[in-house]
Design an enzyme around this catalytic site. Structure first.
Site, PDB file in Angstrom:
ATOM      1  N   ARG B  16      18.819 109.936 103.901  1.00  0.00           N
ATOM      2  CA  ARG B  16      19.565 111.188 103.731  1.00  0.00           C
ATOM      3  C   ARG B  16      20.110 111.320 102.320  1.00  0.00           C
ATOM      4  NH1 ARG B  16      24.672 112.727 102.300  1.00  0.00           N
ATOM      5  NH2 ARG B  16      25.605 111.108 103.604  1.00  0.00           N
ATOM      6  N   HIS B 218      32.659 104.633 103.271  1.00  0.00           N
ATOM      7  CA  HIS B 218      31.442 105.158 102.652  1.00  0.00           C
ATOM      8  C   HIS B 218      31.645 104.996 101.146  1.00  0.00           C
ATOM      9  CE1 HIS B 218      28.018 108.037 102.306  1.00  0.00           C
ATOM     10  NE2 HIS B 218      28.619 108.357 101.170  1.00  0.00           N
ATOM     11  N   HIS B 220      30.490 104.542  97.169  1.00  0.00           N
ATOM     12  CA  HIS B 220      29.496 104.757  96.119  1.00  0.00           C
ATOM     13  C   HIS B 220      29.693 103.713  95.023  1.00  0.00           C
ATOM     14  CE1 HIS B 220      27.492 108.771  96.977  1.00  0.00           C
ATOM     15  NE2 HIS B 220      28.275 108.577  98.015  1.00  0.00           N
ATOM     16  N   CYS B 251      25.208 110.603  92.360  1.00  0.00           N
ATOM     17  CA  CYS B 251      26.466 111.324  92.499  1.00  0.00           C
ATOM     18  C   CYS B 251      26.184 112.782  92.162  1.00  0.00           C
ATOM     19  CB  CYS B 251      27.523 110.729  91.575  1.00  0.00           C
ATOM     20  SG  CYS B 251      29.166 111.397  91.884  1.00  0.00           S
ATOM     21  N   ASN B 262      24.926 104.992  96.394  1.00  0.00           N
ATOM     22  CA  ASN B 262      25.816 104.211  97.253  1.00  0.00           C
ATOM     23  C   ASN B 262      25.673 102.722  96.951  1.00  0.00           C
ATOM     24  OD1 ASN B 262      25.056 106.783  98.571  1.00  0.00           O
ATOM     25  ND2 ASN B 262      26.511 106.105 100.120  1.00  0.00           N
TER      26      ASN B 262
END
Lengths: 325, 325
Positions: B16, B218, B220, B251, B262
């Site tokens: 995704r 989550h 990054h 990003c 990520n």
């Protein structure tokens, strides 16, 4: 996190680590250009070259020319690496610019020493005794012990902490035999085996046995978790690190083409500054050196910050009413 | 480190996150190929696509075709992302394969919401109330709260912990108004501002206020210190992470072309396994997916482990008498 140091000292090893491993020929001028730029970032120590066999490390055949051409800046210590008498002799030609410190190099993994230095433990100890004599004969004080493969080894896998303690002990014994006063023990994660727990175990054991000797960590980011190891070390109060601009370098050992190099100077700077730890280095000036290093080697380096952007830049933009600078 | 979890659960978001941002067109077949390969690594959850406006995110114009073509594997949960009623309707066509959970999306930085979602806080809350109704009308239980920009923002810089608590509170209020039962709060470091101390502060504050609700992170790796943030979180006992294979993604916010994505799945796996934390994932199988992902996007991804080499491989070689496998 109560043991976090208020300040850490970084030795920039990008030139030495990087230019020894890049595949294409890099001109002397460009090596000098990077070192000169690094000299104006606030870094207090830069390892600029290796005096090693040009047949084995052609990237440093011009080590002497590089040192001759760099413009030294007050407050910056310039160092070099060597492993034998020939290297000592070459280094001694540059005492006008270089700060020479003798180091006793040991391996926590004998398999690594046999494979890469072609020496078993006893042979290496004998070589280090001779090299200590050679250093002292040249007027170079022997002040450092450095232990390679201190956290693991591609040849022998996990390295017991006892082996690291044995290696450090060997180093102190050689120093003692020759009246040398050691002021630093460097632990090198030569092949990228360290984890936070191994940092805690090994660093803790060395510090417990030799509580008065400062520990330096030389961390590689071979497997992507180097910065978590540096963070674990800072939490223990370790305040001396070797890093490379942009993460220059690689892992010349054990058939790892394309492996990442050392932890990136700018990422350690960001982590330190954001955690309130002083480094004395201007991170924006250092990022300009990352861009320069990428231009010199002709490829994107592993360090993410050049493209991610220093947080202070965004803070300033937000304060001035222009977010996302 | 006494709060280290014995096991962590990873949601693989590489498909995704990655395919929404890659510049070249990637065929449906190749997207399916990666998802199918990931399904056989031991991962228990894979976010496979976004049902978003194809004009804004052309990389996911074929989301439905991808879901139609993947071969689901028992024990793996397949999820998707959407932000509006149209997305809900598209997702509802795939309940044979996808597990649909409604999420209340909030921003800890209003400036981020205004810039990227074109909604101030009140407008977003109203939109989330409506979306909660839409979810429930479609038979989708609303079970998640997700807070974007929870650790900092390229537009407003540092984000006070109080703003994160306000956002989570807003989410619980909306859930409560609509009788929704929340079983997870996700905190997203959308623009890579987290540091270990911010992880401790924000995660700790959320857990103190809502001690019974599991927290997902989550993270990054925009600035290269993402894995140190994950380590700090694991030390607090956080056991749910979103990651991407190879560090796929980027990003998309705030003019950061080329920024890292990520944290890399394989690096979190290595760190976890080496620290004795179970993940259920076969790291070697995952590394084959990294190689596949690099082949699909046509470039080297940020994750270092593919080239550095899994430590277990070296351990096996050392045991068999062949070091440096």
């Amino acid at each position: 996190m109560s043991d976090l140091p208020s300040r850490i000292t970084i030795t920039e090893e990008g030139p030495r680590e990087g230019f020894q491993i890049e595949s294409g020929a890099i001109s002397t001028n460009r090596k000098v250009e990077l070192i000169n730029a690094l000299s104006h970032t606030g870094l207090s120590a830069i390892q600029v070259c290796s005096f090693v066999n040009p047949k084995l490390v052609p990237g440093w055949a011009d080590a002497g020319e590089v040192v001759n051409a760099i413009q030294v800046v007050d407050g910056v210590t310039y160092t070099a690496l060597w492993f034998n008498q020939k290297g000592i002799e070459r280094a001694l030609q540059h005492t006008d610019k270089l700060t020479l410190a003798g180091c006793i190099h040991l391996c926590a993994s004998e398999a690594f020493g046999i494979s890469n230095l072609h020496r078993d433990r006893e042979t290496n100890l004998q070589a280090m005794r001779q090299q200590t004599i050679n250093h002292q004969s040249g007027g170079i004080a022997v002040t450092k012990i450095s232990v390679m493969a201190a956290f693991g080894c591609n040849f022998s896998a996990d390295v017991p902490t006892a082996n690291v303690l044995q290696a450090v002990d060997d180093g102190f014994n050689i120093a003692s035999e020759h009246g040398a006063s050691i002021n630093e023990v460097a632990l090198a994660d030569t092949m990228g085996w360290a984890t936070p727990s191994r940092i805690v175990a090994v660093t803790g054991a060395v510090r417990e046995r030799w509580p008065d000797v400062p520990i330096r960590l030389h961390l590689h980011d071979t497997r992507g978790i180097g910065i978590s190891n540096a963070w674990a070390a800072m939490q223990l109060g370790v305040d001396r690190f070797d890093t490379t601009v942009g993460g220059l370098g690689g892992c010349p050992f054990a058939r790892q083409p394309g492996a990442s190099g050392n932890i990136a100077t700018e990422e350690l700077l960001l982590l330190a500054h954001e955690e309130g730890i002083d480094t004395g280095v201007d991170i924006n000036a250092l990022l300009e050196c990352v861009a320069l290093a990428e231009d010199i080697v002709g490829r994107q380096l592993p360090g993410a910050l050049l493209r991610g952007g220093n947080l202070e830049r965004y803070r300033q933009a937000a304060r001035s009413g222009h977010g996302a600078a």
